[in-house]
Design a protein around this motif. Structure first.
Motif, mmCIF file in Angstrom:
data_model
loop_
_atom_site.group_PDB
_atom_site.id
_atom_site.type_symbol
_atom_site.label_atom_id
_atom_site.label_comp_id
_atom_site.label_asym_id
_atom_site.label_seq_id
_atom_site.Cartn_x
_atom_site.Cartn_y
_atom_site.Cartn_z
ATOM 1 N N ARG A 221 23.741 -18.770 8.177
ATOM 2 C CA ARG A 221 24.259 -17.734 8.027
ATOM 3 C C ARG A 221 25.530 -17.657 9.533
ATOM 4 O O ARG A 221 26.207 -17.171 9.871
ATOM 5 C CB ARG A 221 23.818 -16.223 7.754
ATOM 6 C CG ARG A 221 23.262 -16.408 6.642
ATOM 7 C CD ARG A 221 22.434 -14.156 6.255
ATOM 8 N NE ARG A 221 24.364 -13.897 6.279
ATOM 9 C CZ ARG A 221 24.262 -13.017 5.785
ATOM 10 N NH1 ARG A 221 23.252 -12.098 6.560
ATOM 11 N NH2 ARG A 221 24.821 -11.722 5.409
ATOM 12 N N PHE A 222 24.482 -18.276 10.616
ATOM 13 C CA PHE A 222 24.796 -18.257 12.047
ATOM 14 C C PHE A 222 25.731 -19.117 12.011
ATOM 15 O O PHE A 222 26.120 -19.245 13.139
ATOM 16 C CB PHE A 222 23.945 -17.668 12.903
ATOM 17 C CG PHE A 222 23.546 -16.406 13.357
ATOM 18 C CD1 PHE A 222 24.288 -15.962 14.382
ATOM 19 C CD2 PHE A 222 22.355 -15.896 13.055
ATOM 20 C CE1 PHE A 222 23.338 -14.361 14.155
ATOM 21 C CE2 PHE A 222 21.962 -14.709 13.576
ATOM 22 C CZ PHE A 222 22.559 -14.239 13.900
ATOM 23 N N ALA A 223 26.424 -20.026 11.398
ATOM 24 C CA ALA A 223 27.353 -20.887 11.347
ATOM 25 C C ALA A 223 28.476 -20.997 11.933
ATOM 26 O O ALA A 223 29.338 -21.432 12.755
ATOM 27 C CB ALA A 223 27.155 -21.628 10.411
ATOM 28 N N HIS A 224 29.194 -19.966 11.883
ATOM 29 C CA HIS A 224 30.398 -19.054 12.370
ATOM 30 C C HIS A 224 31.145 -19.789 11.711
ATOM 31 O O HIS A 224 31.661 -21.144 12.430
ATOM 32 C CB HIS A 224 30.882 -19.319 13.704
ATOM 33 C CG HIS A 224 31.945 -18.070 14.160
ATOM 34 N ND1 HIS A 224 32.565 -18.299 15.421
ATOM 35 C CD2 HIS A 224 32.389 -17.471 13.473
ATOM 36 C CE1 HIS A 224 33.453 -17.207 15.151
ATOM 37 N NE2 HIS A 224 33.297 -16.989 14.247
ATOM 38 N N ARG A 225 31.623 -20.175 10.389
ATOM 39 C CA ARG A 225 33.039 -20.521 9.838
ATOM 40 C C ARG A 225 34.526 -20.754 10.412
ATOM 41 O O ARG A 225 34.838 -22.086 10.577
ATOM 42 C CB ARG A 225 32.822 -19.979 7.819
ATOM 43 C CG ARG A 225 31.928 -19.658 7.509
ATOM 44 C CD ARG A 225 30.879 -20.846 7.000
ATOM 45 N NE ARG A 225 31.588 -21.765 6.150
ATOM 46 C CZ ARG A 225 30.586 -22.769 6.105
ATOM 47 N NH1 ARG A 225 29.612 -22.904 6.566
ATOM 48 N NH2 ARG A 225 31.041 -24.016 5.381
ATOM 49 N N ALA A 226 34.600 -19.631 11.358
ATOM 50 C CA ALA A 226 36.123 -20.172 11.784
ATOM 51 C C ALA A 226 36.365 -21.614 12.858
ATOM 52 O O ALA A 226 36.848 -21.368 12.913
ATOM 53 C CB ALA A 226 35.940 -18.557 12.547
ATOM 54 N N ILE A 227 34.525 -21.595 13.141
ATOM 55 C CA ILE A 227 34.303 -22.785 14.196
ATOM 56 C C ILE A 227 33.794 -23.878 13.472
ATOM 57 O O ILE A 227 34.821 -24.661 13.610
ATOM 58 C CB ILE A 227 33.530 -22.234 15.072
ATOM 59 C CG1 ILE A 227 34.251 -21.293 15.760
ATOM 60 C CG2 ILE A 227 32.966 -23.576 16.827
ATOM 61 C CD1 ILE A 227 35.521 -21.574 17.294
ATOM 62 N N LEU A 228 33.213 -23.799 12.646
ATOM 63 C CA LEU A 228 32.259 -24.799 11.779
ATOM 64 C C LEU A 228 32.713 -25.486 10.999
ATOM 65 O O LEU A 228 33.414 -26.722 10.742
ATOM 66 C CB LEU A 228 31.257 -24.299 10.825
ATOM 67 C CG LEU A 228 30.056 -25.086 10.443
ATOM 68 C CD1 LEU A 228 29.467 -26.342 11.070
ATOM 69 C CD2 LEU A 228 29.552 -24.519 9.144
ATOM 70 N N ASP A 229 33.748 -25.202 10.536
ATOM 71 C CA ASP A 229 35.201 -25.315 9.221
ATOM 72 C C ASP A 229 36.238 -26.347 9.679
ATOM 73 O O ASP A 229 36.090 -27.573 9.205
ATOM 74 C CB ASP A 229 35.655 -24.729 7.955
ATOM 75 C CG ASP A 229 34.340 -23.579 7.327
ATOM 76 O OD1 ASP A 229 33.455 -24.192 7.123
ATOM 77 O OD2 ASP A 229 35.198 -22.837 7.106
ATOM 78 N N PRO A 230 36.654 -26.057 10.899
ATOM 79 C CA PRO A 230 37.636 -26.934 11.694
ATOM 80 C C PRO A 230 37.631 -27.893 12.028
ATOM 81 O O PRO A 230 37.412 -29.189 12.058
ATOM 82 C CB PRO A 230 38.363 -25.851 12.789
ATOM 83 C CG PRO A 230 38.469 -24.985 12.105
ATOM 84 C CD PRO A 230 36.241 -24.541 11.156
ATOM 85 N N LEU A 231 36.146 -28.333 12.804
ATOM 86 C CA LEU A 231 35.191 -29.049 13.388
ATOM 87 C C LEU A 231 34.965 -30.199 12.080
ATOM 88 O O LEU A 231 35.055 -31.162 12.749
ATOM 89 C CB LEU A 231 34.128 -28.217 14.299
ATOM 90 C CG LEU A 231 34.407 -27.824 15.128
ATOM 91 C CD1 LEU A 231 33.004 -27.389 16.339
ATOM 92 C CD2 LEU A 231 35.003 -28.675 16.329
ATOM 93 N N ALA A 232 34.443 -29.478 10.885
ATOM 94 C CA ALA A 232 33.883 -30.151 10.156
ATOM 95 C C ALA A 232 34.660 -30.976 9.443
ATOM 96 O O ALA A 232 34.701 -32.294 9.188
ATOM 97 C CB ALA A 232 33.166 -29.210 8.924
ATOM 98 N N ALA A 233 35.804 -30.860 9.576
ATOM 99 C CA ALA A 233 37.025 -30.886 9.018
ATOM 100 C C ALA A 233 37.775 -32.422 9.918
ATOM 101 O O ALA A 233 39.112 -32.297 9.179
ATOM 102 C CB ALA A 233 38.246 -30.294 8.451
ATOM 103 N N GLY A 234 37.667 -32.234 10.832
ATOM 104 C CA GLY A 234 38.384 -33.344 12.329
ATOM 105 C C GLY A 234 39.655 -32.570 12.615
ATOM 106 O O GLY A 234 40.081 -33.440 12.865
ATOM 107 N N ARG A 235 39.228 -31.266 13.084
ATOM 108 C CA ARG A 235 40.542 -30.829 13.754
ATOM 109 C C ARG A 235 40.582 -30.138 14.973
ATOM 110 O O ARG A 235 38.963 -29.003 14.643
ATOM 111 C CB ARG A 235 40.890 -29.368 12.914
ATOM 112 C CG ARG A 235 41.551 -29.973 11.256
ATOM 113 C CD ARG A 235 42.729 -29.002 10.526
ATOM 114 N NE ARG A 235 41.940 -27.444 10.680
ATOM 115 C CZ ARG A 235 41.594 -27.591 9.841
ATOM 116 N NH1 ARG A 235 40.993 -28.039 8.647
ATOM 117 N NH2 ARG A 235 40.602 -25.443 9.181
#
Length: 574
Positions: A221-235
């Protein structure tokens, strides 16, 4: 060295005389000079207990009350593991005893020095979330602050084996689970807009220790999707972001990658590592300008600005490098760890009075401002208390039947599981030679892996008369044998002076010799006195006006005229 290689407990390594041992000794004196009861005053106040001493000033009285107390707990645990000094264990036990009283008085598991921290929990549980970059419900980064208490208790358990600390940590974690249980995912994500330190990392570690699934779910829950998602997508969307708000989150992603193999966390941690290391890091191993990620295609501000790489950033990047190396064996992780340790971390503490540095300017002929032990309570003082306790954590690592020497720092290793001891003696980098004395209590077969650093033009070893050389492209010399009694291994590393350009390809360069960024010694002549307001979120400049002993040698298309004016590092919250 592409194999996985777990590190040894900090208690298995002792430093031998060197600049690193001096820094550790100076740090120990600095920590002992602090008044634990003054650091504990915010915790007692928030628990409704009388204080034994007045709290410290500066950031400790301006909204971040208690954050140094958490770092102090971590530093005491790490210094005890690294040195075995009974004085620091007494401090650790005293702090834990007082914190236990505070937690008992709260009756609900809460423990912290955050002003109005328990009330904040009630507000969040009731659905009130008003988050900005550095404020949450009107308080200065309260979850970042609370994370220092979480981390301090975790370190007291991990490094010093305190069962009391683990019990207190689970009590605090359970209090938080009660707070967050009523927060929907959207509200939780909105809350994470405000800096929260590495709470995802702490919950992941706590889940690994206890086996509790609810802690693991909270880490996600503490992953912070606003940061995690772009990084996981290579952006790479890091430009302009506050750097040290993001790095601890990624340390958490790396922790989840190591313990659970979570795919998104693994991709995010790996991509962040690659882009920060190759596109945003300067020669000393640091990153950021005025605490923010500058545009990766333009490093002009990095060279020209007074507020260059922040020590806290590198403190957390070293954690990330360690996790990456242990998970993947990536040689670049150790190359970075070595470069940042020798150049940024070691130089961030005054070698005599122990003061800590906030920013390390990359400007030619600039200087540093060091903290005062009883006055300066910056974030980089807190992380600085820990930095110099952990020099032994990655000198050596191991596998089931192999021992790796990663860093050539004078030290002794007790590999108790195999009845093997190693004494590493060297004057590196002033000397090209390191001597290892390997002693086995009984004949023991294992592979000794000697790292060839990325900067080494050549490498050879003499193992009891067995001559070995690292071939072209090889990153190690591996010696497989049955070790019996005492064996001397001599390692020679060939270093060269090199010019290292900035990642943006601009004309600025640093000169290095081996892992060391060369510097020119500058005196105090012409360095003006420096005073700046002790702003709550500004660079606190009340430390001694000590000029930088050595500044990076940098060439430029035109000389700069240094301006010794300093401005606030962040906007002061309303």
């Amino acid at each position: 060295m592409s194999h996985r290689s777990p590190s040894f407990p900090l208690s298995s390594v002792r430093l031998l005389p060197s600049a690193f041992k001096n820094a550790q000794d100076v740090d120990l004196r600095y920590v002992l000079s602090l008044d634990a009861d003054r650091l504990l005053a915010p915790f007692r106040r928030e628990a409704g207990l009388p204080t034994a001493a007045p709290g410290y000033g500066g950031w400790e009285a301006d909204g971040l009350d208690g954050h140094i107390g958490g770092h102090y707990l971590s530093a005491c645990a790490q210094l005890f593991a690294a040195t075995g000094d009974p004085r620091i264990r007494e401090r650790l036990d005293h702090v834990l005893g007082v914190l236990a009283e505070c937690q008992a008085a709260a009756c609900d598991g809460y423990l912290g020095g955050v002003p109005g921290g328990r009330r904040l929990g009630e507000e969040l549980a009731g659905g009130t979330v008003d988050a900005d970059l550095f404020t949450l419900n009107g308080r200065w980064v309260p979850l970042y602050n609370l994370h220092k208490t979480f981390a301090g208790l975790l370190d007291a358990y991990t490094y010093a084996g305190s069962a009391q600390a683990l019990a207190m940590l689970t009590g605090l974690a359970d209090w938080w689970l009660g707070v967050s249980a009523t927060l929907g995912d959207n509200a939780f994500e909105a809350m994470l807009h405000c800096e929260f330190g590495g709470l995802n990392d702490t919950f992941a570690a706590l889940a690994d220790i206890t086996g509790r699934d609810d802690y693991l779910r909270e880490a996600h829950r503490f992953a912070h999707r606003a940061i995690l998602d772009p990084l996981a997508a290579g952006r790479d969307e890091l430009d302009g972001l506050h750097a040290n708000t993001q790095i601890p989150k990624v340390v958490g992603y790396a922790g989840l990658a190591a313990t659970t193999g979570d795919a998104a966390s693994t991709k995010a941690a790996d991509y962040f590592w690659d882009t920060v290391l190759t596109r945003r890091t300067v020669s000393i191993g640091g990153n950021s300008v005025r605490e923010h990620f500058h545009p990766s295609g333009n490093f002009a501000s990095m060279v020209q600005d007074e507020q260059g790489p922040e020590t806290c950033n590198t403190y957390n990047m070293l954690k990330l490098a360690k996790l990456r190396f242990e998970r993947t064996g990536d040689p670049a992780a150790i190359d970075f760890y070595e470069r940042a340790t020798y150049n940024h971390i070691l130089s961030s503490q005054h070698p005599e009075n122990g003061g800590f540095v906030y920013f390390t300017p990359m400007r030619p002929a600039h200087y540093r401002v060091y903290s005062k032990a009883q006055e300066s309570m910056w974030c980089c003082v807190g992380s600085g208390l820990e930095n110099h306790a952990r020099y032994g954590e990655l000198i050596y690592s191991h596998g089931p039947d192999e021992l790796s020497v990663n860093l050539y720092i004078p030290s002794e290793l007790d590999w108790a599981a195999h009845g093997v001891r190693v004494r590493l003696e060297t004057d590196f980098p002033r000397s090209d030679t390191a001597t290892l004395h390997v002693t086995a209590d009984a004949p023991t077969a294992f592979t000794l892996r000697l790292r060839r650093p990325g900067w080494a033009a050549g490498m050879e070893a003499d193992a009891g008369g067995q001559l070995l050389e690292a071939g072209p492209g090889s990153r190690e010399i591996a010696i497989r044998r049955t070790w019996a009694g005492a064996t001397t291994v001599t390692v020679r590393l060939s270093a060269e002076v090199r010019a290292e350009a900035l990642p943006d390809g601009s004309p600025w360069v640093s000169f290095t010799y081996g892992p060391v960024v060369l510097a020119a010694r500058n005196g105090a002549d012409g360095v003006p006195g420096f005073e700046a307001p002790d702003e709550r979120m500004g660079h606190v400049a009340s430390g001694p006006k000590t000029p930088l002993a050595g500044t990076p040698v940098v060439t430029a298309p035109a000389p700069l005229t240094p301006s010794y004016s300093w401005t606030a590092r962040r906007s002061r919250p309303n």
